[in-house]
Design a protein around this motif. Sequence first.
Motif, PDB file in Angstrom:
ATOM      1  N   LEU A 112      16.980 -26.983  58.284  1.00 14.51           N
ATOM      2  CA  LEU A 112      15.809 -27.775  57.889  1.00 14.51           C
ATOM      3  C   LEU A 112      14.519 -27.132  58.385  1.00 14.51           C
ATOM      4  N   ARG A 113      14.530 -26.589  59.607  1.00 15.07           N
ATOM      5  CA  ARG A 113      13.332 -25.901  60.104  1.00 15.07           C
ATOM      6  C   ARG A 113      12.952 -24.750  59.166  1.00 15.07           C
ATOM      7  N   SER A 114      13.940 -23.962  58.772  1.00 17.33           N
ATOM      8  CA  SER A 114      13.689 -22.830  57.894  1.00 17.33           C
ATOM      9  C   SER A 114      13.091 -23.288  56.559  1.00 17.33           C
ATOM     10  N   TRP A 115      13.718 -24.263  55.940  1.00 11.00           N
ATOM     11  CA  TRP A 115      13.250 -24.760  54.635  1.00 11.00           C
ATOM     12  C   TRP A 115      11.846 -25.351  54.718  1.00 11.00           C
ATOM     13  N   LEU A 116      11.565 -26.125  55.761  1.00 11.86           N
ATOM     14  CA  LEU A 116      10.262 -26.776  55.887  1.00 11.86           C
ATOM     15  C   LEU A 116       9.187 -25.790  56.326  1.00 11.86           C
ATOM     16  N   SER A 117       9.551 -24.800  57.115  1.00 13.48           N
ATOM     17  CA  SER A 117       8.606 -23.755  57.510  1.00 13.48           C
ATOM     18  C   SER A 117       8.131 -22.967  56.299  1.00 13.48           C
ATOM     19  N   GLU A 118       9.009 -22.787  55.311  1.00 14.86           N
ATOM     20  CA  GLU A 118       8.610 -22.124  54.064  1.00 14.86           C
ATOM     21  C   GLU A 118       7.482 -22.887  53.370  1.00 14.86           C
ATOM     22  N   LEU A 119       7.396 -24.188  53.621  1.00 12.80           N
ATOM     23  CA  LEU A 119       6.347 -25.027  53.041  1.00 12.80           C
ATOM     24  C   LEU A 119       5.130 -25.114  53.964  1.00 12.80           C
ATOM     25  N   LYS A 120       5.091 -24.255  54.986  1.00 12.70           N
ATOM     26  CA  LYS A 120       3.997 -24.197  55.959  1.00 12.70           C
ATOM     27  C   LYS A 120       3.896 -25.478  56.785  1.00 12.70           C
ATOM     28  N   MET A 121       5.031 -26.116  57.037  1.00 10.73           N
ATOM     29  CA  MET A 121       5.061 -27.320  57.852  1.00 10.73           C
ATOM     30  C   MET A 121       5.428 -26.950  59.284  1.00 10.73           C
ATOM     31  N   GLU A 122       4.839 -27.677  60.217  1.00  8.55           N
ATOM     32  CA  GLU A 122       5.162 -27.523  61.630  1.00  8.55           C
ATOM     33  C   GLU A 122       6.380 -28.404  61.904  1.00  8.55           C
ATOM     34  N   VAL A 123       7.454 -27.826  62.414  1.00  6.57           N
ATOM     35  CA  VAL A 123       8.713 -28.556  62.571  1.00  6.57           C
ATOM     36  C   VAL A 123       9.096 -28.619  64.042  1.00  6.57           C
ATOM     37  N   THR A 124       9.381 -29.835  64.499  1.00  6.56           N
ATOM     38  CA  THR A 124       9.890 -30.061  65.849  1.00  6.56           C
ATOM     39  C   THR A 124      11.344 -30.479  65.722  1.00  6.56           C
ATOM     40  N   ASP A 132      20.525 -29.765  49.714  1.00  3.97           N
ATOM     41  CA  ASP A 132      20.115 -28.704  48.806  1.00  3.97           C
ATOM     42  C   ASP A 132      18.659 -28.349  49.127  1.00  3.97           C
ATOM     43  N   LYS A 133      18.366 -27.079  49.247  1.00  2.00           N
ATOM     44  CA  LYS A 133      17.035 -26.634  49.649  1.00  2.00           C
ATOM     45  C   LYS A 133      15.937 -27.158  48.726  1.00  2.00           C
ATOM     46  N   LEU A 134      16.067 -26.939  47.429  1.00  2.00           N
ATOM     47  CA  LEU A 134      15.015 -27.340  46.494  1.00  2.00           C
ATOM     48  C   LEU A 134      14.833 -28.856  46.475  1.00  2.00           C
ATOM     49  N   THR A 135      15.928 -29.596  46.465  1.00  2.00           N
ATOM     50  CA  THR A 135      15.852 -31.056  46.467  1.00  2.00           C
ATOM     51  C   THR A 135      15.187 -31.557  47.746  1.00  2.00           C
ATOM     52  N   THR A 136      15.566 -30.991  48.877  1.00  2.00           N
ATOM     53  CA  THR A 136      14.991 -31.393  50.160  1.00  2.00           C
ATOM     54  C   THR A 136      13.498 -31.097  50.195  1.00  2.00           C
ATOM     55  N   GLN A 137      13.118 -29.879  49.812  1.00  2.00           N
ATOM     56  CA  GLN A 137      11.702 -29.510  49.831  1.00  2.00           C
ATOM     57  C   GLN A 137      10.890 -30.384  48.875  1.00  2.00           C
ATOM     58  N   THR A 138      11.429 -30.657  47.703  1.00  2.00           N
ATOM     59  CA  THR A 138      10.734 -31.494  46.721  1.00  2.00           C
ATOM     60  C   THR A 138      10.552 -32.914  47.237  1.00  2.00           C
ATOM     61  N   LEU A 139      11.602 -33.473  47.830  1.00  2.00           N
ATOM     62  CA  LEU A 139      11.523 -34.829  48.379  1.00  2.00           C
ATOM     63  C   LEU A 139      10.487 -34.901  49.493  1.00  2.00           C
ATOM     64  N   VAL A 140      10.538 -33.962  50.426  1.00  2.00           N
ATOM     65  CA  VAL A 140       9.607 -33.965  51.552  1.00  2.00           C
ATOM     66  C   VAL A 140       8.170 -33.827  51.055  1.00  2.00           C
ATOM     67  N   ARG A 141       7.921 -32.889  50.158  1.00  2.00           N
ATOM     68  CA  ARG A 141       6.574 -32.729  49.603  1.00  2.00           C
ATOM     69  C   ARG A 141       6.110 -33.999  48.905  1.00  2.00           C
ATOM     70  N   GLY A 142       7.025 -34.621  48.148  1.00  2.00           N
ATOM     71  CA  GLY A 142       6.682 -35.846  47.435  1.00  2.00           C
ATOM     72  C   GLY A 142       6.304 -36.975  48.374  1.00  2.00           C
ATOM     73  N   ILE A 143       7.050 -37.145  49.437  1.00  2.00           N
ATOM     74  CA  ILE A 143       6.751 -38.205  50.401  1.00  2.00           C
ATOM     75  C   ILE A 143       5.414 -37.947  51.089  1.00  2.00           C
ATOM     76  N   LEU A 144       5.172 -36.719  51.494  1.00  2.00           N
ATOM     77  CA  LEU A 144       3.966 -36.398  52.250  1.00  2.00           C
ATOM     78  C   LEU A 144       2.713 -36.313  51.391  1.00  2.00           C
ATOM     79  N   SER A 145       2.849 -36.002  50.121  1.00  2.00           N
ATOM     80  CA  SER A 145       1.656 -35.809  49.287  1.00  2.00           C
ATOM     81  C   SER A 145       1.308 -37.018  48.434  1.00  2.00           C
TER      82      SER A 145
END
Length: 164
Positions: free
Chosen positions: A23-35, A115-128
């Motif tokens: 998850l850190r790797s996938w979210l870092s690709e979206l320029k997110m700070e991950v703890t 799934d990487k794309l589904t996870t990234q899409t969901l996270v972006r959707g929630i945050l944006s």
Amino acid sequence: MQDSKSNYRVLVADDIRSAREVLRSWLSELKMEVTLVMDGRCAIESINETPPDLIITDIEMPRMSGLELINAIRGSDDPLINQLPVVVVTSLLDKEIGDVVGHFGGTTAMIKPLDKLTTQTLVRGILSSNMPTKIDDNKELTDTMGISSAISPTLRRLMRKAQK
């Protein structure tokens, strides 16, 4: 929540190190700070120190489960904390997982393996978006504990522990 020029902060709570790292790797690709933290108790400490913009938590962890974490977040007096969106991830193949997550105040649930794309899409959707931080739960979970008999024993155990 951060403006579009800033990095979003995401807290990932999972007792499996490899799951956290993916998850850190996938979210870092979206320029997110991950703890990354290994359970709900560590998550609460991190949230109280610096509230993130989003929480992704496994449902089944030692010391404090994802459901217990949601209870702690929703029970906070701090609106910066009690309104945080919470995505629950689980390997439990339970038809009722979405309803249970909603019942506890989670935003949504995702079944592992992710799934990487589904996870990234969901996270972006929630945050944006102005997506609600909590699922509107109109379905009642019924039996003497408020838990449907169709729920798996593992999920039932997690729910009972979180309701104490």
